[in-house]
Design an enzyme around this catalytic site. Sequence first.
Site, PDB file in Angstrom:
ATOM      1  N   ASP A 158       1.099  -1.643   0.369  1.00 42.36           N
ATOM      2  CA  ASP A 158      -0.001   0.212   0.071  1.00 42.36           C
ATOM      3  C   ASP A 158       1.125   1.132   0.058  1.00 42.36           C
ATOM      4  O   ASP A 158       0.185   2.301  -0.414  1.00 42.36           O
ATOM      5  CB  ASP A 158      -1.446  -0.353   1.262  1.00 42.36           C
ATOM      6  CG  ASP A 158      -1.636   1.150   1.316  1.00 42.36           C
ATOM      7  OD1 ASP A 158      -2.538   1.741   0.800  1.00 42.36           O
ATOM      8  OD2 ASP A 158      -1.551   1.760   2.362  1.00 42.36           O
ATOM      9  N   GLU A 173      -2.155  -5.345  -3.435  1.00 46.58           N
ATOM     10  CA  GLU A 173      -1.103  -4.497  -2.825  1.00 46.58           C
ATOM     11  C   GLU A 173      -0.023  -5.652  -1.974  1.00 46.58           C
ATOM     12  O   GLU A 173       0.785  -5.037  -1.943  1.00 46.58           O
ATOM     13  CB  GLU A 173      -2.186  -4.450  -1.614  1.00 46.58           C
ATOM     14  CG  GLU A 173      -2.703  -2.663  -2.070  1.00 46.58           C
ATOM     15  CD  GLU A 173      -3.106  -1.825  -0.710  1.00 46.58           C
ATOM     16  OE1 GLU A 173      -4.224  -0.634  -1.009  1.00 46.58           O
ATOM     17  OE2 GLU A 173      -3.777  -2.195  -0.070  1.00 46.58           O
TER      18      GLU A 173
END
Length: 226
Positions: free
Chosen positions: A45, A117
Amino acid sequence: MLTLKYQRLEQRLGYHFQDKRQLQLALTHRSHGATNNERLEFLGDSILNFIVGEDLFTRFPEAREGQLSRLRSQLVKGETLAEIAREFELGECLILGEGELKSGGQQRDSILADSVEAIIGAIYVERGLDVCRERVLVWFAERLNKLSLNTSAKDSKSRLQEYLQAQRQPLPEYVVVQVGGEGHAQIFTIECRVVLSKQPTQATASNRREAEKQAATLMLTQLNID
């Protein structure tokens, strides 16, 4: 040793893991056990936000901070990541606990987005930032190239509604065609119907609103509306 479906996933990703355990870990949801992808997701992320932010900074030298933040948020939001996951056919490769499997977790937007992610994090761990940046920018290339400082921040449902109103056409109709999964984790399949298109569009997500937005996005594409 990874099975054929994971080898095909690597081909779609355009990246072959030297340590296949990293890919398996990136695809393992917390419902499967204590060894899961949450740490890689956290890392991925942060890296994704940096890579996209860096590209936007270079791509739009005249943009203000607020404009850059708005564009980045459109690209790194869960809805976009889930779309990318579906393009990779990631759902069939996820490693889930029995409960998530039964409730349709392979198609849940949040799980798909988190896995993208985690894969980004895994590539970074194995090969570093340069290789990770190259892959991410390839995955996001089409979306990045479509951006402009005038890109609307409105969601797809609003854009489709405004377009139809401008054309003096009836508003879109969103129809629930299927509800799957258990009560606490339902999966909705929604059909978007508009007068201007004989072919409805259909999308599946873990909540009705998200499925409607995805179906509207597909309809915008079908009608060639940027």
